[in-house]
Design an enzyme around this catalytic site. Sequence first.
Site, PDB file in Angstrom:
ATOM      1  N   SER A 257       0.780  -1.239   0.000  1.00 44.53           N
ATOM      2  CA  SER A 257       0.000   0.000   0.000  1.00 44.53           C
ATOM      3  C   SER A 257       0.810   1.285   0.000  1.00 44.53           C
ATOM      4  O   SER A 257       0.255   2.364  -0.154  1.00 44.53           O
ATOM      5  CB  SER A 257      -0.963   0.011   1.200  1.00 44.53           C
ATOM      6  OG  SER A 257      -0.256   0.077   2.419  1.00 44.53           O
ATOM      7  N   LYS A 302      -6.049   4.517   8.276  1.00 48.22           N
ATOM      8  CA  LYS A 302      -4.953   5.295   7.694  1.00 48.22           C
ATOM      9  C   LYS A 302      -5.273   6.790   7.691  1.00 48.22           C
ATOM     10  O   LYS A 302      -4.382   7.614   7.920  1.00 48.22           O
ATOM     11  CB  LYS A 302      -4.644   4.787   6.287  1.00 48.22           C
ATOM     12  CG  LYS A 302      -4.049   3.383   6.310  1.00 48.22           C
ATOM     13  CD  LYS A 302      -3.578   2.920   4.951  1.00 48.22           C
ATOM     14  CE  LYS A 302      -2.883   1.565   5.068  1.00 48.22           C
ATOM     15  NZ  LYS A 302      -2.310   1.091   3.813  1.00 48.22           N
TER      16      LYS A 302
END
Length: 364
Positions: A257, A302
Site C-alpha cells: 500500500s 490510515k
Amino acid sequence: MPRRTATMLASTLMLIALLCAGVFIPVPYSEMSPGPTVNTLGDHDGEPVLQISGHKTYEASGHLNMTTVRVTSAEYRMNLVEAVYGWLAHDNSVVPHETLYPDGKTEEEATQENAEEFSQSQESAKVAALKALDIPVKSWVVVSAVVKDSPSQGRLHAGDVIKAVDGTTVKKPADVAELVTKHEPGQDTVFTIVPAKEQAAAEKEGRTATKTQKITIRTETSQDAGAQRAVVGISAGTDHTFPFEIDIKLADVGGPSAGLMFALGIYDKLTPGDLTGGKFVAGTGTIDDNGKVGPIGGIGMKTIGAHDKGAQYFLTPADNCAAAAEDTPDGLTLVKVDTIDDALGALKDIRSGKTADLPKCTRG
C-alpha cells in the site's frame, strides 16, 4: 430476604457472570488500528527513507507520508468484551479474523507474503516514477516463484528470464499463462529462458545476457478453484534494470500500500522544487509499473493516523474514496487519485493554492 433485594442480587450476579463469560469467550475477530506514518522525503531511524545515487537529486521540503495499519497477530484470540470495545471505539476497527488471515494463514506466512508484496511495491514505485519522468527502464519477464512438487520444480528457478514459450516471444507476465493454457493437461510446453545466474552475471558486468536454454515441461491439470486448465506450476513476474541506484530504507513495514507515496517521493527528489509546496500531504495506494493506483485495506485507520500526525491532505485511491468519505477526520481533505498523473496534478493544485480544483472524495 426481601423480594426486591433478592432480585437485585440475582441481577448483579447475572451481570457479573455475563462479564466473566465475555472475558473468556473467544470470538472470530481481529482488530485494526492506525499505525505509524513515515515521510518518504525525510529520515527514518537515522537515515533517509529514499537514497538515490548516480543521478542528480534535489532537496525537498514538506511531507509525502506513507501510512500504515497495525493488526493483531494471527494467533491472538479476541474475547467478546474486547470486540465490543473495538466496535464502539472510533480509532479501532474490528473485522472478521479471516479478513486478515484467510484460509488459516499463519503469522509467519502472512509476514512473508507482506514482505514480498512490499518488495514488489518498491520496484513498481521506482518504475512508475521514472516512467512519469520519461527516464527509460529496462524490463523483462521472469519466473517469480515455483510451486513445490509441480512439473517446474528443479527445472525452472526464481529469477530465470522467460524469453519465449513454444517459440512465441513473451512480452509481459500474462503472456506466459496465456501460452501455457493453450495446451491440454499432459502436453509438453517449451520454455526459452536465460538462467538466473547468467542474468545476474550479465547485469553485474553491464552486458546483455545472451546464453539461453530450452526447457521442456509437461503440463498438468490445475488444482485451484478456477476452471481446469493446463499449468506448469510457476508464477511469472517482471524484473527491471534501473539506470541509477534507488534504495528505499524502511524496515518493519509490509504489504503493497505504500507504492504511490514511494513513487511520489522518488519523483520529488529527482525534480527541482517541491511537489507539496511545503504542505503536509499523506496518502496510500498500490501502484503498478504503469502508474495505476489501486485500492488498499484499512483506509479508515490510515486517514485517522495521517490526521493525528498533522496531515492536511490525503491522497486516496479512487476505489477507496466512498469508504474513506464515510468518516473523514475534521480538517483532512481526501483527494481522489486513480493514477500517478492524477496525484501529480493534485499536488500541483495543492502547492498553487487551487484547492477548489481538487478532485475530492465523496460518499457513494
